[in-house]
Design an enzyme around this catalytic site. Structure first.
Site, PDB file in Angstrom:
ATOM      1  N   ASN A   1      11.330  -8.791   7.094  1.00 57.38           N
ATOM      2  CA  ASN A   1      11.857  -8.808   8.562  1.00 57.38           C
ATOM      3  C   ASN A   1      10.831  -9.271   9.064  1.00 57.38           C
ATOM      4  O   ASN A   1       9.789  -9.938   8.677  1.00 57.38           O
ATOM      5  CB  ASN A   1      11.275  -6.802   8.275  1.00 57.38           C
ATOM      6  CG  ASN A   1      11.089  -6.180   6.951  1.00 57.38           C
ATOM      7  OD1 ASN A   1      13.151  -5.482   6.855  1.00 57.38           O
ATOM      8  ND2 ASN A   1      10.634  -5.529   6.864  1.00 57.38           N
TER       9      ASN A   1
ATOM     10  N   HIS B   1       9.072  -9.069   0.949  1.00 56.25           N
ATOM     11  CA  HIS B   1       9.053  -7.662   0.171  1.00 56.25           C
ATOM     12  C   HIS B   1      10.130  -8.152  -0.958  1.00 56.25           C
ATOM     13  O   HIS B   1      10.698  -8.907  -1.474  1.00 56.25           O
ATOM     14  CB  HIS B   1       9.888  -6.720   0.619  1.00 56.25           C
ATOM     15  CG  HIS B   1       9.232  -6.381   2.100  1.00 56.25           C
ATOM     16  ND1 HIS B   1       8.086  -4.801   2.154  1.00 56.25           N
ATOM     17  CD2 HIS B   1       9.196  -6.597   3.485  1.00 56.25           C
ATOM     18  CE1 HIS B   1       7.567  -5.136   3.422  1.00 56.25           C
ATOM     19  NE2 HIS B   1       8.207  -5.649   4.156  1.00 56.25           N
TER      20      HIS B   1
ATOM     21  N   HIS C   1       5.358 -12.160   5.837  1.00 47.70           N
ATOM     22  CA  HIS C   1       6.155 -11.427   4.165  1.00 47.70           C
ATOM     23  C   HIS C   1       6.930 -11.704   3.974  1.00 47.70           C
ATOM     24  O   HIS C   1       8.282 -10.938   4.036  1.00 47.70           O
ATOM     25  CB  HIS C   1       4.705 -10.584   4.323  1.00 47.70           C
ATOM     26  CG  HIS C   1       4.983  -9.196   5.315  1.00 47.70           C
ATOM     27  ND1 HIS C   1       5.255  -9.525   6.798  1.00 47.70           N
ATOM     28  CD2 HIS C   1       5.804  -8.168   5.158  1.00 47.70           C
ATOM     29  CE1 HIS C   1       5.201  -8.734   7.128  1.00 47.70           C
ATOM     30  NE2 HIS C   1       6.088  -7.977   6.765  1.00 47.70           N
TER      31      HIS C   1
ATOM     32  N   ILE D   1       1.328  -1.854  -0.057  1.00 46.79           N
ATOM     33  CA  ILE D   1       0.113   0.116  -0.438  1.00 46.79           C
ATOM     34  C   ILE D   1       0.820   1.198  -0.021  1.00 46.79           C
ATOM     35  O   ILE D   1       0.130   2.639  -0.496  1.00 46.79           O
ATOM     36  CB  ILE D   1      -1.358   0.302   1.048  1.00 46.79           C
ATOM     37  CG1 ILE D   1      -2.383   0.559   0.822  1.00 46.79           C
ATOM     38  CG2 ILE D   1      -0.218   0.348   2.300  1.00 46.79           C
ATOM     39  CD1 ILE D   1      -3.293   0.909   2.065  1.00 46.79           C
TER      40      ILE D   1
ATOM     41  N   GLU E   1       6.361  -4.969  10.871  1.00 45.40           N
ATOM     42  CA  GLU E   1       5.363  -3.852  11.921  1.00 45.40           C
ATOM     43  C   GLU E   1       3.972  -4.794  11.552  1.00 45.40           C
ATOM     44  O   GLU E   1       2.932  -4.783  12.526  1.00 45.40           O
ATOM     45  CB  GLU E   1       5.021  -2.884  10.665  1.00 45.40           C
ATOM     46  CG  GLU E   1       5.632  -1.747  10.888  1.00 45.40           C
ATOM     47  CD  GLU E   1       5.920  -0.772   9.430  1.00 45.40           C
ATOM     48  OE1 GLU E   1       4.757  -0.923   8.707  1.00 45.40           O
ATOM     49  OE2 GLU E   1       6.429  -0.340   9.457  1.00 45.40           O
ATOM     50  N   VAL E   2       4.025  -6.262  10.870  1.00 43.52           N
ATOM     51  CA  VAL E   2       3.073  -6.690  10.658  1.00 43.52           C
ATOM     52  C   VAL E   2       3.361  -8.529  11.099  1.00 43.52           C
ATOM     53  O   VAL E   2       4.239  -8.817  10.183  1.00 43.52           O
ATOM     54  CB  VAL E   2       2.108  -6.725   9.164  1.00 43.52           C
ATOM     55  CG1 VAL E   2       1.519  -7.392   8.718  1.00 43.52           C
ATOM     56  CG2 VAL E   2       1.873  -5.087   8.576  1.00 43.52           C
TER      57      VAL E   2
HETATM   58  P1  AMP Z   1       7.116  -5.359   7.412  1.00 41.22           P
HETATM   59  O1  AMP Z   1       7.379  -3.635   7.561  1.00 41.22           O
HETATM   60  O2  AMP Z   1       7.727  -6.106   6.689  1.00 41.22           O
HETATM   61  O3  AMP Z   1       6.429  -5.921   8.770  1.00 41.22           O
HETATM   62  O4  AMP Z   1       6.368  -5.063   6.481  1.00 41.22           O
HETATM   63  C1  AMP Z   1       4.659  -4.270   6.046  1.00 41.22           C
HETATM   64  C2  AMP Z   1       4.302  -3.707   4.562  1.00 41.22           C
HETATM   65  O5  AMP Z   1       3.151  -4.187   4.815  1.00 41.22           O
HETATM   66  C3  AMP Z   1       4.967  -2.359   4.954  1.00 41.22           C
HETATM   67  O6  AMP Z   1       5.361  -2.000   3.530  1.00 41.22           O
HETATM   68  C4  AMP Z   1       3.118  -1.614   4.736  1.00 41.22           C
HETATM   69  O7  AMP Z   1       3.466  -0.666   3.549  1.00 41.22           O
HETATM   70  C5  AMP Z   1       2.792  -2.784   3.994  1.00 41.22           C
HETATM   71  N1  AMP Z   1       1.032  -2.770   4.166  1.00 41.22           N
HETATM   72  C6  AMP Z   1       0.126  -2.169   5.676  1.00 41.22           C
HETATM   73  N2  AMP Z   1      -1.046  -2.776   5.418  1.00 41.22           N
HETATM   74  C7  AMP Z   1      -1.237  -2.591   4.157  1.00 41.22           C
HETATM   75  C8  AMP Z   1      -2.060  -3.438   3.475  1.00 41.22           C
HETATM   76  N3  AMP Z   1      -3.215  -2.744   3.440  1.00 41.22           N
HETATM   77  N4  AMP Z   1      -2.091  -3.666   2.408  1.00 41.22           N
HETATM   78  C9  AMP Z   1      -0.703  -3.195   1.616  1.00 41.22           C
HETATM   79  N5  AMP Z   1       0.336  -3.447   2.244  1.00 41.22           N
HETATM   80  C10 AMP Z   1       0.138  -2.981   2.795  1.00 41.22           C
END
Ligand code: AMP
Length: 118
Positions: free
Chosen positions: A91, A106, A104, A34, A99-100
Site C-alpha cells: 500500500n 504484506h 512494507h 498484529i 497507514e504506516v
Molecule cells: P498499511 O495499511 O499497508 O500501512 O499496513 C500497516 C499494517 O501494520 C497493518 O496491517 C497493521 O495491522 C500492521 N501493524 C500496525 N502496528 C503493528 C505492530 N505493532 N506490529 C505488527 N503489525 C502492526
C-alpha cells in the site's frame, strides 16, 4: 508522504516495541502482522528509511533491493506459501490505504485471498 522516524515500524526496528519476528538480515526485517487478515500475514520491511515502494525502488541500493527480494523468497518458502500461493501487497499513500509510512510488503496466505480489490 515524508518519512517519520518515529513511525511504529521504526520503533520495532529499534527494539522499542515488541514484535513477532519472522526474519532478519543486514538489510531486511520481517514480522507477523498484529492484526492478521489471513492465517499467514507477514510484513517485510527494509531496515533503511524508505516511505513506500516507489521511494525504496528509486533510492535504495542494489544490495538493499536484492536483499529485500531474496528475503521475500526465503519467507514464502519458510512460511509454506509457495504450494498454494499467496498475495503480496504494498500500500502506498492515501489512495493506497497506507497507514504506516515505512515501506512494507504484506505477504498473505493460508487461504484463498478472494477478489483483488473490493
Ligand atoms: P498499511 O495499511 O499497508 O500501512 O499496513 C500497516 C499494517 O501494520 C497493518 O496491517 C497493521 O495491522 C500492521 N501493524 C500496525 N502496528 C503493528 C505492530 N505493532 N506490529 C505488527 N503489525 C502492526
Amino acid at each position: 508522504m515524508t518519512y517519520d522516524p518515529n513511525n511504529i515500524f521504526a520503533k520495532i526496528l529499534k527494539g522499542d516495541i515488541p514484535c513477532n519476528k519472522a526474519y532478519e538480515d543486514e538489510h531486511v526485517f520481517a514480522f507477523h502482522d498484529i492484526a492478521p487478515q489471513a492465517p499467514v500475514h507477514v510484513l517485510v520491511i527494509p531496515k533503511g528509511q524508505y516511505v513506500d515502494l516507489s521511494d525504496f525502488s528509486k533510492n535504495a541500493s542494489e544490495q538493499e533491493i536484492m536483499a529485500f527480494h531474496r528475503a521475500v523468497a526465503h519467507l514464502t518458502t519458510e512460511l509454506g506459501l509457495n504450494n498454494n500461493g499467496y498475495r503480496a501487497i504494498a500500500n502506498s499513500g492515501s489512495n493506497g490505504g497506507q497507514e504506516v509510512p515505512h515501506y512494507h510488503l504484506h505477504l498473505l496466505g493460508g487461504r484463498p485471498m478472494g477478489v483483488m480489490v473490493s
